[in-house]
Design a protein around this motif. Structure first.
Motif, PDB file in Angstrom:
ATOM      1  N   LEU A   1       0.809  -1.221   0.000  1.00 53.41           N
ATOM      2  CA  LEU A   1       0.000   0.000   0.000  1.00 53.41           C
ATOM      3  C   LEU A   1       0.842   1.270   0.000  1.00 53.41           C
ATOM      4  CD1 LEU A   1      -2.939  -1.002   2.354  1.00 53.41           C
ATOM      5  CD2 LEU A   1      -2.968  -0.709  -0.126  1.00 53.41           C
ATOM      6  N   THR A   2       2.108   1.167   0.379  1.00 49.90           N
ATOM      7  CA  THR A   2       2.970   2.350   0.321  1.00 49.90           C
ATOM      8  C   THR A   2       3.196   2.811  -1.122  1.00 49.90           C
ATOM      9  OG1 THR A   2       4.917   0.916   0.380  1.00 49.90           O
ATOM     10  CG2 THR A   2       4.164   1.841   2.475  1.00 49.90           C
ATOM     11  N   GLY A   3       2.942   1.927  -2.074  1.00 45.55           N
ATOM     12  CA  GLY A   3       3.027   2.310  -3.484  1.00 45.55           C
ATOM     13  C   GLY A   3       2.000   3.370  -3.854  1.00 45.55           C
ATOM     14  N   LEU A   4       0.901   3.428  -3.091  1.00 42.73           N
ATOM     15  CA  LEU A   4      -0.108   4.465  -3.346  1.00 42.73           C
ATOM     16  C   LEU A   4       0.455   5.867  -3.114  1.00 42.73           C
ATOM     17  CD1 LEU A   4      -3.314   2.839  -1.826  1.00 42.73           C
ATOM     18  CD2 LEU A   4      -2.802   3.238  -4.237  1.00 42.73           C
ATOM     19  N   VAL A   5       1.382   5.977  -2.165  1.00 44.10           N
ATOM     20  CA  VAL A   5       2.013   7.284  -1.903  1.00 44.10           C
ATOM     21  C   VAL A   5       2.816   7.717  -3.131  1.00 44.10           C
ATOM     22  CG1 VAL A   5       3.667   8.499  -0.449  1.00 44.10           C
ATOM     23  CG2 VAL A   5       2.080   6.873   0.579  1.00 44.10           C
TER      24      VAL A   5
ATOM     25  N   VAL B   1       2.130  10.955  -5.579  1.00 43.80           N
ATOM     26  CA  VAL B   1       3.119  11.995  -5.897  1.00 43.80           C
ATOM     27  C   VAL B   1       3.215  12.177  -7.412  1.00 43.80           C
ATOM     28  CG1 VAL B   1       5.583  12.542  -5.827  1.00 43.80           C
ATOM     29  CG2 VAL B   1       4.431  11.726  -3.774  1.00 43.80           C
ATOM     30  N   ILE B   2       3.235  11.077  -8.145  1.00 42.78           N
ATOM     31  CA  ILE B   2       3.314  11.159  -9.609  1.00 42.78           C
ATOM     32  C   ILE B   2       2.073  11.836 -10.172  1.00 42.78           C
ATOM     33  CG2 ILE B   2       3.333   9.769 -11.721  1.00 42.78           C
ATOM     34  CD1 ILE B   2       5.076   7.750 -10.164  1.00 42.78           C
ATOM     35  N   VAL B   3       0.907  11.499  -9.659  1.00 42.84           N
ATOM     36  CA  VAL B   3      -0.345  12.094 -10.141  1.00 42.84           C
ATOM     37  C   VAL B   3      -0.367  13.591  -9.854  1.00 42.84           C
ATOM     38  CG1 VAL B   3      -2.826  12.171  -9.666  1.00 42.84           C
ATOM     39  CG2 VAL B   3      -1.731  10.000 -10.141  1.00 42.84           C
ATOM     40  N   VAL B   4       0.023  13.979  -8.644  1.00 43.39           N
ATOM     41  CA  VAL B   4       0.008  15.402  -8.292  1.00 43.39           C
ATOM     42  C   VAL B   4       1.007  16.175  -9.143  1.00 43.39           C
ATOM     43  CG1 VAL B   4       0.581  17.024  -6.434  1.00 43.39           C
ATOM     44  CG2 VAL B   4      -0.895  15.079  -5.968  1.00 43.39           C
TER      45      VAL B   4
ATOM     46  N   LEU C   1      -7.320  -4.169  -4.829  1.00 45.76           N
ATOM     47  CA  LEU C   1      -8.326  -3.221  -5.330  1.00 45.76           C
ATOM     48  C   LEU C   1      -7.854  -1.774  -5.183  1.00 45.76           C
ATOM     49  CD1 LEU C   1     -11.766  -4.658  -4.207  1.00 45.76           C
ATOM     50  CD2 LEU C   1     -11.036  -4.112  -6.538  1.00 45.76           C
ATOM     51  N   ALA C   2      -7.204  -1.462  -4.062  1.00 43.32           N
ATOM     52  CA  ALA C   2      -6.690  -0.105  -3.856  1.00 43.32           C
ATOM     53  C   ALA C   2      -5.616   0.224  -4.890  1.00 43.32           C
ATOM     54  CB  ALA C   2      -6.125   0.039  -2.444  1.00 43.32           C
ATOM     55  N   MET C   3      -4.736  -0.723  -5.165  1.00 41.55           N
ATOM     56  CA  MET C   3      -3.690  -0.486  -6.160  1.00 41.55           C
ATOM     57  C   MET C   3      -4.281  -0.369  -7.570  1.00 41.55           C
ATOM     58  SD  MET C   3      -1.013  -0.105  -4.415  1.00 41.55           S
ATOM     59  CE  MET C   3       0.221  -0.068  -5.685  1.00 41.55           C
ATOM     60  N   ALA C   4      -5.296  -1.153  -7.864  1.00 40.11           N
ATOM     61  CA  ALA C   4      -5.958  -1.041  -9.170  1.00 40.11           C
ATOM     62  C   ALA C   4      -6.650   0.315  -9.296  1.00 40.11           C
ATOM     63  CB  ALA C   4      -6.964  -2.174  -9.350  1.00 40.11           C
TER      64      ALA C   4
ATOM     65  N   MET D   1      -4.239   7.064 -12.249  1.00 39.15           N
ATOM     66  CA  MET D   1      -3.075   7.444 -13.048  1.00 39.15           C
ATOM     67  C   MET D   1      -3.417   7.501 -14.539  1.00 39.15           C
ATOM     68  SD  MET D   1       0.171   5.519 -11.309  1.00 39.15           S
ATOM     69  CE  MET D   1       1.390   6.292 -12.379  1.00 39.15           C
ATOM     70  N   VAL D   2      -4.189   6.539 -15.006  1.00 31.81           N
ATOM     71  CA  VAL D   2      -4.586   6.525 -16.422  1.00 31.81           C
ATOM     72  C   VAL D   2      -5.416   7.758 -16.753  1.00 31.81           C
ATOM     73  CG1 VAL D   2      -5.976   5.320 -18.154  1.00 31.81           C
ATOM     74  CG2 VAL D   2      -4.479   4.022 -16.645  1.00 31.81           C
ATOM     75  N   ILE D   3      -6.390   8.058 -15.911  1.00 36.22           N
ATOM     76  CA  ILE D   3      -7.277   9.196 -16.167  1.00 36.22           C
ATOM     77  C   ILE D   3      -6.482  10.502 -16.166  1.00 36.22           C
ATOM     78  CG2 ILE D   3      -9.189  10.539 -15.205  1.00 36.22           C
ATOM     79  CD1 ILE D   3     -10.358   7.812 -14.264  1.00 36.22           C
ATOM     80  N   VAL D   4      -5.651  10.701 -15.158  1.00 35.34           N
ATOM     81  CA  VAL D   4      -4.862  11.934 -15.073  1.00 35.34           C
ATOM     82  C   VAL D   4      -3.896  12.032 -16.256  1.00 35.34           C
ATOM     83  CG1 VAL D   4      -3.056  13.107 -13.730  1.00 35.34           C
ATOM     84  CG2 VAL D   4      -5.102  12.259 -12.600  1.00 35.34           C
ATOM     85  N   GLY D   5      -3.274  10.924 -16.621  1.00 38.71           N
ATOM     86  CA  GLY D   5      -2.356  10.943 -17.759  1.00 38.71           C
ATOM     87  C   GLY D   5      -3.046  11.342 -19.053  1.00 38.71           C
ATOM     88  N   LEU D   6      -4.227  10.795 -19.301  1.00 35.71           N
ATOM     89  CA  LEU D   6      -4.946  11.134 -20.534  1.00 35.71           C
ATOM     90  C   LEU D   6      -5.453  12.572 -20.527  1.00 35.71           C
ATOM     91  CD1 LEU D   6      -6.937   7.835 -21.177  1.00 35.71           C
ATOM     92  CD2 LEU D   6      -4.910   8.663 -22.367  1.00 35.71           C
TER      93      LEU D   6
END
Length: 174
Positions: A39-43, A47-50, A121-124, A130-135
């Motif tokens: 779950l630390t991967g969510l952090v 950061v990447i999304v922001v 589910l949280a990671m998905a 990430m996909v939405i923000v990237g597009l």
């Protein structure tokens, strides 16, 4: 640069989901740990999304004329590349963890602890964000056509003019 094709992202997501499902089946068969990110991967994903959103909003504000300072073209190109990387990375994360969730749902009634399913589910969900923000940020980086572009004949007929001398740009529409 061409925009990212959502159908390509979907195809990549499906292929990676099958790989994630297969990896989960094999690790379960050999009594290994399920290959899910912590779950630390969510952090890190946050950061990447922001960062992608902040840079994308900066490009959007310049594109809409709300900034008087000129935008560094290298920063704009980096923002576009970051947005595309965010979309592709999100697709891989979403697909992988969706495959894990499919296998975990099969075992839902057999386990008393569902933490692994909720983690996947949280990671998905993070991958989907990430996909939405990237597009979306990729769309922010598009420059609208100028008034003279329609009359020049570059886009409508698909005909491209060769440069008149060496060192000039070959195509304006690319």
């Amino acid at each position: 640069m061409k925009l990212t094709n959502p159908l390509l992202l979907l195809a990549i997501g499906v292929v990676v989901a099958v790989a994630g499902w297969l990896a989960t089946v094999l690790t379960g068969r050999y009594s290994l740990a399920t290959p899910v990110l912590p779950l630390t991967g969510l952090v890190t994903m946050g950061v990447i999304v922001v960062l992608t959103l902040v840079l994308g909003i900066r490009v959007l504000r310049w594109r809409n004329g709300k900034k008087k300072k000129i935008l560094n073209p290298i920063l704009a190109a980096w923002t576009l590349v970051l947005a595309q990387a965010c979309a592709y990375t999100g697709t891989v994360l979403l697909g992988w963890h969706a495959g894990i969730v499919v296998e975990q749902l099969r075992l839902w009634n057999l386990r008393s602890n569902q933490d692994l399913t909720w983690q996947a589910l949280a990671m998905a969900g993070g991958g989907l964000i990430m996909v939405i923000v990237g597009l979306v940020v990729e769309r922010f980086c598009r420059i609208p056509p100028e008034d003279g572009d329609a009359d020049s004949g570059h886009g409508a007929q698909g005909k491209r003019n060769k440069p008149s001398a060496e060192g000039e740009y070959a195509y304006r529409s690319d």
